[in-house]
Write a protein that holds these residues in place. Structure first.
Motif, PDB file in Angstrom:
ATOM      1  N   GLY A 163     -28.714   9.694  32.366  1.00  0.00           N
ATOM      2  CA  GLY A 163     -27.553   9.805  31.701  1.00  0.00           C
ATOM      3  C   GLY A 163     -26.540   8.552  31.968  1.00  0.00           C
ATOM      4  O   GLY A 163     -26.610   8.350  33.274  1.00  0.00           O
ATOM      5  N   LEU A 164     -25.779   8.094  31.323  1.00  0.00           N
ATOM      6  CA  LEU A 164     -24.994   7.190  31.617  1.00  0.00           C
ATOM      7  C   LEU A 164     -23.604   7.253  30.874  1.00  0.00           C
ATOM      8  O   LEU A 164     -23.272   7.822  29.697  1.00  0.00           O
ATOM      9  N   LEU A 165     -22.429   7.074  31.640  1.00  0.00           N
ATOM     10  CA  LEU A 165     -21.175   7.306  31.198  1.00  0.00           C
ATOM     11  C   LEU A 165     -20.413   5.936  31.387  1.00  0.00           C
ATOM     12  O   LEU A 165     -20.314   5.657  32.612  1.00  0.00           O
ATOM     13  N   LEU A 166     -20.062   5.179  30.428  1.00  0.00           N
ATOM     14  CA  LEU A 166     -19.524   3.964  30.518  1.00  0.00           C
ATOM     15  C   LEU A 166     -17.863   4.082  30.226  1.00  0.00           C
ATOM     16  O   LEU A 166     -17.750   4.621  28.998  1.00  0.00           O
ATOM     17  N   GLU A 167     -17.221   3.745  30.903  1.00  0.00           N
ATOM     18  CA  GLU A 167     -15.793   3.983  30.316  1.00  0.00           C
ATOM     19  C   GLU A 167     -15.067   2.460  30.687  1.00  0.00           C
ATOM     20  O   GLU A 167     -15.356   1.840  31.477  1.00  0.00           O
ATOM     21  N   THR A 168     -14.058   2.253  29.682  1.00  0.00           N
ATOM     22  CA  THR A 168     -13.590   0.902  29.483  1.00  0.00           C
ATOM     23  C   THR A 168     -12.098   1.061  29.274  1.00  0.00           C
ATOM     24  O   THR A 168     -11.625   2.260  28.921  1.00  0.00           O
ATOM     25  N   ALA A 169     -11.233   0.056  30.057  1.00  0.00           N
ATOM     26  CA  ALA A 169      -9.917  -0.141  29.912  1.00  0.00           C
ATOM     27  C   ALA A 169      -9.431  -0.605  28.544  1.00  0.00           C
ATOM     28  O   ALA A 169      -9.856  -1.409  28.067  1.00  0.00           O
ATOM     29  N   GLY A 170      -8.151  -0.026  27.947  1.00  0.00           N
ATOM     30  CA  GLY A 170      -7.706  -0.867  27.005  1.00  0.00           C
ATOM     31  C   GLY A 170      -6.653  -1.936  26.930  1.00  0.00           C
ATOM     32  O   GLY A 170      -6.366  -2.619  25.961  1.00  0.00           O
ATOM     33  N   VAL A 171      -6.008  -1.722  28.272  1.00  0.00           N
ATOM     34  CA  VAL A 171      -5.136  -2.834  28.566  1.00  0.00           C
ATOM     35  C   VAL A 171      -5.877  -4.053  29.034  1.00  0.00           C
ATOM     36  O   VAL A 171      -6.105  -4.205  30.093  1.00  0.00           O
ATOM     37  N   ARG A 172      -5.934  -5.022  28.431  1.00  0.00           N
ATOM     38  CA  ARG A 172      -6.624  -6.253  28.718  1.00  0.00           C
ATOM     39  C   ARG A 172      -5.581  -7.253  29.243  1.00  0.00           C
ATOM     40  O   ARG A 172      -4.472  -7.328  28.936  1.00  0.00           O
ATOM     41  N   ARG A 173      -5.988  -8.090  30.250  1.00  0.00           N
ATOM     42  CA  ARG A 173      -5.092  -9.029  30.759  1.00  0.00           C
ATOM     43  C   ARG A 173      -4.951 -10.139  29.839  1.00  0.00           C
ATOM     44  O   ARG A 173      -5.576 -10.487  28.967  1.00  0.00           O
ATOM     45  N   PRO A 174      -3.693 -10.922  29.684  1.00  0.00           N
ATOM     46  CA  PRO A 174      -3.204 -11.631  28.753  1.00  0.00           C
ATOM     47  C   PRO A 174      -4.227 -12.865  28.804  1.00  0.00           C
ATOM     48  O   PRO A 174      -4.566 -13.214  29.961  1.00  0.00           O
ATOM     49  N   ALA A 175      -4.300 -13.646  27.752  1.00  0.00           N
ATOM     50  CA  ALA A 175      -5.120 -14.621  27.712  1.00  0.00           C
ATOM     51  C   ALA A 175      -4.542 -15.945  28.649  1.00  0.00           C
ATOM     52  O   ALA A 175      -5.302 -16.736  29.035  1.00  0.00           O
ATOM     53  N   SER A 176      -3.160 -16.122  28.877  1.00  0.00           N
ATOM     54  CA  SER A 176      -3.080 -17.001  30.073  1.00  0.00           C
ATOM     55  C   SER A 176      -3.026 -16.425  31.397  1.00  0.00           C
ATOM     56  O   SER A 176      -2.876 -17.299  32.006  1.00  0.00           O
ATOM     57  N   ALA A 177      -3.447 -15.386  31.512  1.00  0.00           N
ATOM     58  CA  ALA A 177      -3.673 -14.889  33.204  1.00  0.00           C
ATOM     59  C   ALA A 177      -4.898 -15.491  33.687  1.00  0.00           C
ATOM     60  O   ALA A 177      -5.988 -15.734  33.139  1.00  0.00           O
ATOM     61  N   PRO A 178      -4.887 -15.790  35.139  1.00  0.00           N
ATOM     62  CA  PRO A 178      -6.066 -16.353  35.554  1.00  0.00           C
ATOM     63  C   PRO A 178      -7.272 -15.317  35.247  1.00  0.00           C
ATOM     64  O   PRO A 178      -7.105 -14.073  35.520  1.00  0.00           O
ATOM     65  N   ARG A 179      -8.420 -15.878  35.302  1.00  0.00           N
ATOM     66  CA  ARG A 179      -9.734 -15.281  35.054  1.00  0.00           C
ATOM     67  C   ARG A 179     -10.473 -15.307  36.527  1.00  0.00           C
ATOM     68  O   ARG A 179     -10.355 -15.860  37.298  1.00  0.00           O
ATOM     69  N   PRO A 180     -11.198 -14.036  36.619  1.00  0.00           N
ATOM     70  CA  PRO A 180     -11.864 -13.921  38.007  1.00  0.00           C
ATOM     71  C   PRO A 180     -13.087 -14.921  37.935  1.00  0.00           C
ATOM     72  O   PRO A 180     -13.583 -15.541  36.871  1.00  0.00           O
ATOM     73  N   PRO A 181     -13.423 -15.271  39.193  1.00  0.00           N
ATOM     74  CA  PRO A 181     -14.515 -16.430  39.281  1.00  0.00           C
ATOM     75  C   PRO A 181     -15.912 -15.856  38.662  1.00  0.00           C
ATOM     76  O   PRO A 181     -15.973 -14.723  38.859  1.00  0.00           O
ATOM     77  N   GLY A 182     -16.449 -17.051  37.886  1.00  0.00           N
ATOM     78  CA  GLY A 182     -17.612 -16.797  37.065  1.00  0.00           C
ATOM     79  C   GLY A 182     -17.478 -16.169  35.939  1.00  0.00           C
ATOM     80  O   GLY A 182     -18.410 -15.818  35.034  1.00  0.00           O
ATOM     81  N   TRP A 183     -16.057 -15.922  35.381  1.00  0.00           N
ATOM     82  CA  TRP A 183     -15.972 -15.344  34.447  1.00  0.00           C
ATOM     83  C   TRP A 183     -16.385 -16.199  33.002  1.00  0.00           C
ATOM     84  O   TRP A 183     -16.113 -17.511  33.163  1.00  0.00           O
ATOM     85  N   THR A 184     -17.072 -15.612  32.149  1.00  0.00           N
ATOM     86  CA  THR A 184     -17.488 -16.400  30.887  1.00  0.00           C
ATOM     87  C   THR A 184     -16.830 -15.530  29.731  1.00  0.00           C
ATOM     88  O   THR A 184     -16.942 -14.238  29.487  1.00  0.00           O
ATOM     89  N   PRO A 185     -16.698 -16.058  28.542  1.00  0.00           N
ATOM     90  CA  PRO A 185     -16.200 -15.592  27.635  1.00  0.00           C
ATOM     91  C   PRO A 185     -16.872 -14.429  26.642  1.00  0.00           C
ATOM     92  O   PRO A 185     -16.383 -13.880  25.893  1.00  0.00           O
ATOM     93  N   ASN A 186     -17.998 -14.596  26.681  1.00  0.00           N
ATOM     94  CA  ASN A 186     -18.955 -13.753  25.867  1.00  0.00           C
ATOM     95  C   ASN A 186     -19.371 -12.338  26.380  1.00  0.00           C
ATOM     96  O   ASN A 186     -20.611 -12.119  26.590  1.00  0.00           O
TER      97      ASN A 186
END
Length: 241
Positions: A163-186
């Motif tokens: 079994g897998l329970l996958l939970e995601t947050a709805g409030v995303r960081r603004p496009a102008s906010a710094p991205r974490p190291p290694g972040w890729t857009p896809n």
């Protein structure tokens, strides 16, 4: 490592167990969430020191390798590519060591991770589905390596009911906010990771008003309930076969 065991004699089959990655941060949250109803063992798998997160270690342990090392805010290179070694240590050393000390019920075991550790949980599910019976990934970093977790589907081999329970947050960081190291857009859709995997039962809870950080205690509470198969009422099934 941090370990909490309920008082009294264990059930004949052993205690249910919640395995918590990033244990320095997640173990205290699980301890508080289970207060008054500690019917499960809690195992926090963390790092030396008092910091809630050891950024270099969690990058090294949780990820596939990148051709170019990501950098932290100081410009220092972060390690990547240690997920297989960490998974081996988890299955061959850490979990057996705890099981020798405490009687545990293999049928009621959950591996929990958030963010990069949530990405590792998804990898563990695909690469070694028999490690535990249930997995909880809280806002996992599916963006890592251009959604490489989807390519890891080729590793999956059926291993009974999982079994897998996958939970995601709805409030995303603004496009102008710094991205974490290694972040890729896809970043892939969660359904792309689990669609069609035989023997897997998967559910998705989207917490619309939660941020990447605030979803952590919510998901830990859900993980404690998931030990017995209970699901949050907002969770919807993901298509598998």
């Amino acid at each position: 490592m941090q370990l909490a065991v309920p008082e009294g004699a264990p059930p004949a089959e052993g205690w249910p167990c919640l395995w918590l990655l990033d244990g320095n941060a997640t173990f205290p949250l699980a301890w508080r969430a289970s207060d008054g109803a500690r019917a499960a063992a809690l195992v926090g798998i963390g790092h030396p020191g008092s910091a809630r997160f050891d950024v270099p270690r969690r990058y090294g342990e949780s990820t596939s390798a990148l051709s170019e090392a990501p950098r932290d805010r100081s410009g220092a290179a972060l390690p990547t590519g240690g997920r297989e070694a960490f998974l081996d240590a988890l299955g061959a050393e850490i979990m057996p060591a705890v099981a020798r000390r405490v009687p545990l019920d293999p049928a009621r075991s959950v591996l929990f991770g958030h963010s990069l550790a949530g990405l590792f949980v998804m990898y563990a599910l695909l690469a070694r589905p028999s490690l535990v019976r249930r997995y909880v990934a809280a806002d996992p970093s599916l963006w890592w390596n251009n959604g490489g977790i989807v390519r890891d589907r080729a590793l999956f081999r059926p291993a009974g009911a999982v079994g897998l329970l996958l939970e995601t947050a709805g409030v995303r960081r603004p496009a102008s906010a710094p991205r974490p190291p290694g972040w890729t857009p896809n970043a892939p859709d969660p359904r792309d990771v689990v669609d069609g995997l035989p023997g897997l039962s998967a559910w998705h809870r989207h917490v619309a008003d939660a941020t990447h950080g605030s979803i952590l205690p919510i998901a830990i509470t859900d993980a404690l309930r998931f030990l017995d198969g209970a699901l949050p009422h907002e969770a919807v099934p993901l298509p598998t076969r």
